[in-house]
Design an enzyme around this catalytic site. Structure first.
Site: not given
Ligand code: BES
Ligand code: MN
Ligand code: ZN
Length: 505
Positions: A272, A284, A358
């Site tokens: 990643k 966030k 993901r």
């Protein structure tokens, strides 16, 4: 990056004139020292004072003259490092870690005293090969001396770090040199991964990843391909493109290939390479967001490991893929509720734009499997905060669909001193990411967050032997060890190299 140069000094320890000579002292059952006669003489001076018992992790720094016999050693300092009892009865992984930790302690003394040249006086301990001793000590020192100071003003007379390690008392120079070179390759690759991670988000973008891979390919005759945004659109890499929608930096999929003459197997690494994770529209909180410049540590580990692969030339093909972008909030950013189509056609509903890792990994996995038909896949990602809740900062989470690969990776990780802990994959978790509107959705709620993330990836690897390493807890703030600096740890680099060495032996 500062990798000390290693020289083999020969047997005559009294000729060593550097800043520091390091001697090792083990202890036997009756607490008697196992060391050179001269060191024993030095230690006798402290008899009864119990200043030094040669316990593991214990050390004593002395300044010349070290004993009445002034002429014997010419180094200006003598550092005694305790190796503890039963050193010859330890399991290999315990011995290696003990030596690395000793090396890390030596590195601390070097930093504190601004030493540039040291000697390691290898002890003769029954049951421990000198080459192994040298290799893991050097690895520990090399990992421990690391510092990142690229953006600090430098004084002219500033300490330049440890430059040279002389190995003293070597019997078989060839064997020692060969082993030490492996240790150094581990050090180089780990330091490289730490360097990449330490670069802030504005100075380590997908472009920098691509440049690094291109340079490595040129240097070592690897093949490098960079899939740019336009080609991603043609290929239908909807995951990477979706994550990139809110960004000013173009995404890149970086592919580096190492192919030996007649490889029997292909290992595929996928890391990643999220160069900054703001969370996107599912923003966030401000606190700690700065750490999200480290969200590319998986990509860094995979690419850095390729450096060691290129140098050591194992007999296995290794393909490394790093999908890279940042996750930002520009006007085009993906929104919760959006539906995307991954490479290969699987559709996904975006429930939370912060579950972006993901999405980029899924495209890379699907594409890599189709293009390279790997025998084994290892992906590495700072994927979930949940893995920190599960395993703290001490273990990397391992999830896999294959027992053989799991065993091999666990072994490699343990030899590398980078412990992993397996979490299960199970249909029950896969159910959590079923979507009402698409094939899958990108979150499965809070319960089992690390596992549902892995199940998302599982969708794209099917039956190909695959292991996923969630390094969110270990890529920085890693468990405290003498040879691990503050900041990024370079975790998993040495595990990967160790694993590839075994497969390609
Ligand atoms: N990069 C983060 C994971 C992370 C969090 C790594 C903290 C290291 C420290 C990842 O992209 C992420 O944000 N994951 C979310 C997933 C959730 C929205 C399902 C998380 O863990 O909160
Ligand atoms: Mn995220
Ligand atoms: Zn992330």
């Amino acid at each position: 990056m500062n990798v000390p140069k290693i020289v083999v000094f020969g047997k005559n320890v009294s000729e060593f004139k550097g800043d520091l000579l390091v001697a090792f002292v083990a202890a036997d059952k009756k607490n008697k020292f196992i060391c050179d006669d001269y060191v024993a003489t030095v230690l006798k001076q402290f008899a009864g004072q119990a200043d030094f018992e040669a316990k593991n992790d214990e050390q004593l720094l002395l300044y010349a003259p070290f004993s009445q016999d002034k002429a014997f050693l010419k180094a200006s300092r003598l550092l005694l490092i305790g190796l503890g009892k039963k050193i010859s009865r330890l399991k290999p992984e315990e011995l290696f870690e003990r030596l690395r930790v000793a090396g890390g302690n030596i590195a601390k003394v070097c930093k504190k005293n601004k030493l540039s040249e040291i000697g390691l006086w290898l002890p003769e301990v029954k049951g421990v090969e000198e080459a192994i001793m040298a290799r893991y000590l050097v690895e520990g020192v090399g990992l421990g001396v690391y510092e990142f100071s690229s953006y600090k003003k430098k004084d002219e007379d500033e300490y330049q770090g440890l430059k040279k390690i002389a190995l003293v008392n070597v019997s078989d120079e060839q064997v020692v040199t060969g082993e030490v070179e492996r240790g150094l390759n581990n050090v180089r690759a780990t330091q490289t991964a730490r360097d990449m991670a330490n670069e802030p988000g504005n100075r380590w973008t997908p472009t920098h990843f691509a440049r690094f891979a291109t340079d490595l390919a040129n240097q070592y005759k690897l093949k490098c391909t960079v899939i740019e945004k336009g080609e991603m659109e043609e290929l239908g890499m909807g995951g990477i493109l979706a994550v990139n929608q809110g960004s000013h930096e173009a995404p890149k999929l970086i592919i580096l290939e190492y192919s030996p003459a007649k490889p029997e197997k292909t290992i595929m690494l996928v890391g990643k390479g999220l160069t900054f994770d703001s969370g996107g529209i599912s923003l966030k909180p401000a606190q700690g967001m700065m750490d999200m410049k480290y969200d590319m540590c998986g990509g860094a580990a995979a690419l850095a490991a390729m450096e060691a692969v290129a140098r050591e030339k194992p007999s296995v093909r290794v393909i490394c893929l790093v999908p890279s972008t940042d996750n930002m909030n520009g006007g085009g950013a993906i929104k919760p509720g959006d539906v995307i189509t991954h490479y290969g056609g699987v559709t996904a509903e975006i429930e939370n734009t912060d579950a972006e890792g993901r999405l980029i990994l899924a495209d890379a996995l699907a594409y890599g499997i189709e293009k390279y038909s790997p025998d084994f896949i290892i992906d590495l990602a700072t994927l979930t905060g949940a893995v920190i809740i599960a395993l703290g900062h001490h273990f990397t989470g391992l999830l896999s669909n294959n027992k053989t690969l799991t065993k091999a990776l666990k072994d490699a990780a343990s030899l590398a001193g980078e412990p992993v802990w397996q979490l299960p994959l199970h249909e029950a978790f896969a159910k959590q990411i079923k979507s009402e509107v698409a094939d899958i959705k990108n979150t499965g709620g809070r319960p089992g967050g690390t596992i549902t993330a892995a199940e998302y990836l599982h969708t794209f690897v099917g039956k190909t032997p695959w292991a996923h390493l969630d390094i969110a807890g270990t890529a920085w703030d890693y468990t405290s060890k003498s040879y691990i600096p503050k900041g990024p740890s370079g975790i998993a680099v040495r595990t990967l190299i160790e694993y590839i060495r075994k497969v390609g032996a």
